[in-house]
Design a protein around this motif. Structure first.
Motif, mmCIF file in Angstrom:
data_model
loop_
_atom_site.group_PDB
_atom_site.id
_atom_site.type_symbol
_atom_site.label_atom_id
_atom_site.label_comp_id
_atom_site.label_asym_id
_atom_site.label_seq_id
_atom_site.Cartn_x
_atom_site.Cartn_y
_atom_site.Cartn_z
ATOM 1 N N PRO A 149 43.546 50.247 46.976
ATOM 2 C CA PRO A 149 43.588 49.710 45.594
ATOM 3 C C PRO A 149 42.526 49.036 45.279
ATOM 4 C CG PRO A 149 45.861 49.346 46.613
ATOM 5 C CD PRO A 149 44.804 49.776 47.935
ATOM 6 N N LEU A 150 42.097 49.594 44.302
ATOM 7 C CA LEU A 150 40.609 48.888 43.466
ATOM 8 C C LEU A 150 39.490 48.789 44.572
ATOM 9 C CD1 LEU A 150 42.609 46.045 41.580
ATOM 10 C CD2 LEU A 150 41.808 48.047 40.550
ATOM 11 N N HIS A 151 39.340 49.568 45.412
ATOM 12 C CA HIS A 151 38.321 49.535 46.178
ATOM 13 C C HIS A 151 36.847 49.503 45.465
ATOM 14 C CE1 HIS A 151 35.697 50.115 49.530
ATOM 15 N NE2 HIS A 151 35.289 51.257 48.812
ATOM 16 N N PRO A 152 36.601 50.177 44.709
ATOM 17 C CA PRO A 152 35.204 50.190 43.917
ATOM 18 C C PRO A 152 35.023 49.061 43.198
ATOM 19 C CG PRO A 152 36.649 51.772 42.696
ATOM 20 C CD PRO A 152 37.184 51.377 43.969
ATOM 21 N N PHE A 153 36.096 48.340 42.658
ATOM 22 C CA PHE A 153 35.865 47.062 41.873
ATOM 23 C C PHE A 153 35.955 45.898 42.666
ATOM 24 C CE2 PHE A 153 38.225 50.268 39.210
ATOM 25 C CZ PHE A 153 37.173 50.250 37.885
ATOM 26 N N ILE A 154 36.550 45.832 43.900
ATOM 27 C CA ILE A 154 36.284 44.773 44.752
ATOM 28 C C ILE A 154 34.914 44.747 45.195
ATOM 29 C CG2 ILE A 154 37.174 44.240 47.135
ATOM 30 C CD1 ILE A 154 39.950 45.265 46.742
ATOM 31 N N GLU A 155 34.287 45.800 45.816
ATOM 32 C CA GLU A 155 33.056 45.855 46.312
ATOM 33 C C GLU A 155 32.007 44.985 45.272
ATOM 34 O OE1 GLU A 155 32.173 46.392 49.386
ATOM 35 O OE2 GLU A 155 34.380 46.300 49.669
ATOM 36 N N GLN A 156 31.979 45.632 44.071
ATOM 37 C CA GLN A 156 31.298 45.128 43.109
ATOM 38 C C GLN A 156 31.416 43.536 42.716
ATOM 39 O OE1 GLN A 156 28.563 46.704 41.596
ATOM 40 N NE2 GLN A 156 28.093 44.973 40.138
ATOM 41 N N LEU A 157 32.911 43.201 42.644
ATOM 42 C CA LEU A 157 33.077 41.788 42.228
ATOM 43 C C LEU A 157 32.765 40.934 43.214
ATOM 44 C CD1 LEU A 157 36.561 42.101 40.159
ATOM 45 C CD2 LEU A 157 34.281 41.554 39.322
ATOM 46 N N ARG A 158 32.745 41.150 44.501
ATOM 47 C CA ARG A 158 32.379 40.401 45.799
ATOM 48 C C ARG A 158 30.899 40.234 45.599
ATOM 49 N NH1 ARG A 158 35.614 39.490 50.024
ATOM 50 N NH2 ARG A 158 33.767 38.962 51.225
ATOM 51 N N ALA A 159 30.080 41.288 45.345
ATOM 52 C CA ALA A 159 28.686 41.152 45.030
ATOM 53 C C ALA A 159 28.218 40.339 44.110
ATOM 54 C CB ALA A 159 27.972 42.659 44.894
ATOM 55 N N GLU A 160 29.034 40.501 42.990
ATOM 56 C CA GLU A 160 28.857 39.474 41.648
ATOM 57 C C GLU A 160 29.092 38.216 41.980
ATOM 58 O OE1 GLU A 160 29.982 40.630 37.893
ATOM 59 O OE2 GLU A 160 29.771 42.712 38.131
ATOM 60 N N ALA A 161 30.137 37.941 42.768
ATOM 61 C CA ALA A 161 30.405 36.448 42.963
ATOM 62 C C ALA A 161 29.259 35.902 44.029
ATOM 63 C CB ALA A 161 31.894 36.265 43.924
ATOM 64 N N GLY A 162 28.742 36.850 44.660
ATOM 65 C CA GLY A 162 27.673 36.449 45.753
ATOM 66 C C GLY A 162 28.423 35.959 47.185
ATOM 67 N N LEU A 163 29.407 36.623 47.453
ATOM 68 C CA LEU A 163 30.069 36.204 48.586
ATOM 69 C C LEU A 163 29.481 37.067 49.677
ATOM 70 C CD1 LEU A 163 33.915 36.945 47.731
ATOM 71 C CD2 LEU A 163 32.490 34.652 47.688
ATOM 72 N N VAL A 164 28.913 36.384 50.738
ATOM 73 C CA VAL A 164 28.236 36.851 51.889
ATOM 74 C C VAL A 164 28.843 36.247 53.252
ATOM 75 C CG1 VAL A 164 26.262 37.057 50.925
ATOM 76 C CG2 VAL A 164 26.836 34.705 52.062
ATOM 77 N N THR A 165 28.724 37.060 54.313
ATOM 78 C CA THR A 165 29.140 36.886 55.626
ATOM 79 C C THR A 165 28.900 35.464 56.020
ATOM 80 O OG1 THR A 165 29.098 38.846 56.141
ATOM 81 C CG2 THR A 165 29.401 37.525 58.183
ATOM 82 N N GLY A 166 29.408 34.554 56.384
ATOM 83 C CA GLY A 166 29.129 33.048 56.916
ATOM 84 C C GLY A 166 29.479 32.145 55.682
ATOM 85 N N ASP A 167 30.054 32.485 54.720
ATOM 86 C CA ASP A 167 30.341 31.551 53.863
ATOM 87 C C ASP A 167 31.558 30.598 54.237
ATOM 88 O OD1 ASP A 167 28.393 31.958 51.701
ATOM 89 O OD2 ASP A 167 29.661 33.245 50.413
ATOM 90 N N SER A 168 31.766 29.519 53.991
ATOM 91 C CA SER A 168 32.931 28.839 54.268
ATOM 92 C C SER A 168 33.962 29.057 53.183
ATOM 93 C CB SER A 168 32.613 27.247 54.123
ATOM 94 O OG SER A 168 32.319 26.760 52.954
ATOM 95 N N ASN A 169 35.169 28.819 53.569
ATOM 96 C CA ASN A 169 36.295 29.004 52.481
ATOM 97 C C ASN A 169 35.908 28.180 51.268
ATOM 98 O OD1 ASN A 169 39.452 28.054 51.671
ATOM 99 N ND2 ASN A 169 38.859 30.279 51.852
ATOM 100 N N ALA A 170 35.570 27.083 51.364
ATOM 101 C CA ALA A 170 35.290 26.104 50.335
ATOM 102 C C ALA A 170 34.297 26.817 49.297
ATOM 103 C CB ALA A 170 34.963 24.857 50.590
#
Length: 276
Positions: A121-142
């Motif tokens: 569900p919503l796979h193409p939108f999830i990938e784009q929104l993660r990129a727009e938010a700037g989420l990267v491997t190694g980010d802390s939860n905060a």
């Protein structure tokens, strides 16, 4: 010079060199790469980095796309479905459109449906929104929560409930401050679709936007529902939505008053010869 596998695949992944080795039969050292982060990119964006073929025989189609863009800029939101068999040039036409409107568009986004995620569900939108938010491997939860709040703030919707909904969508754990906020399961789907639709149309509806959805025929059902909502909402916004699809997957909303279906036919012999 023949391209290496790294040069071909690096269009889709960010990679680091992890070693350099001597291989039998190959002169000089060969670098080995380790993929680190998948890029939120369409298949066509990857092809573009490898070089584009010239656009041939599509002047009439481009003129029609330009007319729809002018209507969208004036506040009459438009939806275009580009229909054609594989390899006929749907994505190439989309690229040409983006080249023409990039100076006028406040924002454009490309969402890539995938034959590997037709049940996600919503796979193409999830990938784009993660990129727009700037989420990267190694980010802390905060750090992740702060990035989600910042993304929502850009679109005027940075309340705690929206942050929880977006966190669930992007598989981000909520922190202690948000743990007490609950969204009823029967409301979560509707809230998620509404939130993503608002993010796509932007907080400044008077500024023109372009949304591209590539390969609708591989779209999961939930994404299909979201696209339908986006199509309805864009009618009263300065928005152009362009969808590419194969002939067997024509959506019902393509017949709406603000919708246009454009079937790409094969090029003539003389036109095709110019591509060789």
């Amino acid at each position: 010079k023949q391209k290496t596998a790294y040069e071909i695949r690096n269009c889709d992944w960010s990679s680091d060199v992890c070693s350099s080795d001597l291989l039998k039969g190959i002169q000089g050292q060969v670098d080995a790469y380790r993929p680190t982060t998948a890029r939120a990119t369409s298949r066509f964006e990857a092809h573009r980095e490898r070089g584009l073929s010239p656009l041939v025989g599509r002047s009439e189609e481009l003129e029609m796309l330009d007319r729809r863009w002018q209507l969208a800029r004036a506040g009459e939101g438009q939806v275009i479905v580009l229909v054609g068999e594989p390899g006929i040039g749907k994505s190439r036409l989309v690229h040409e459109l983006l080249e023409r409107v990039s100076s006028d568009a406040h924002r454009y986004r490309i969402f890539q449906c995938s034959d590997q995620h037709t049940s996600t569900p919503l796979h193409p939108f999830i990938e784009q929104l993660r990129a727009e938010a700037g989420l990267v491997t190694g980010d802390s939860n905060a750090e992740q929560i702060n990035k989600l709040s910042a993304l929502l703030a850009q679109h005027g919707g940075a309340d705690d409930a929206a942050t929880v909904v977006l966190a669930k969508l992007l598989d981000v754990a909520v922190d202690e401050r948000l743990a007490s906020i609950s969204v009823a399961p029967e409301q979560l789907r509707g809230r998620t679709l509404e939130l993503v639709s608002n993010l796509l149309l932007g907080s400044e509806p008077q500024r023109p936007t372009v949304t591209i959805v590539e390969d609708l025929h591989w779209c999961d059902n939930t994404s299909g529902e979201l696209i339908g909502q986006l199509v309805d909402a864009c009618q009263e916004a300065n928005a152009l939505v362009v969808v590419t699809s194969r002939p067997h997957a024509m959506p019902a909303w393509s017949t709406q008053a603000h919708g246009t279906s454009l079937t790409l036919n094969r090029l003539g012999r003389s036109q095709a010869a110019r591509l060789v």
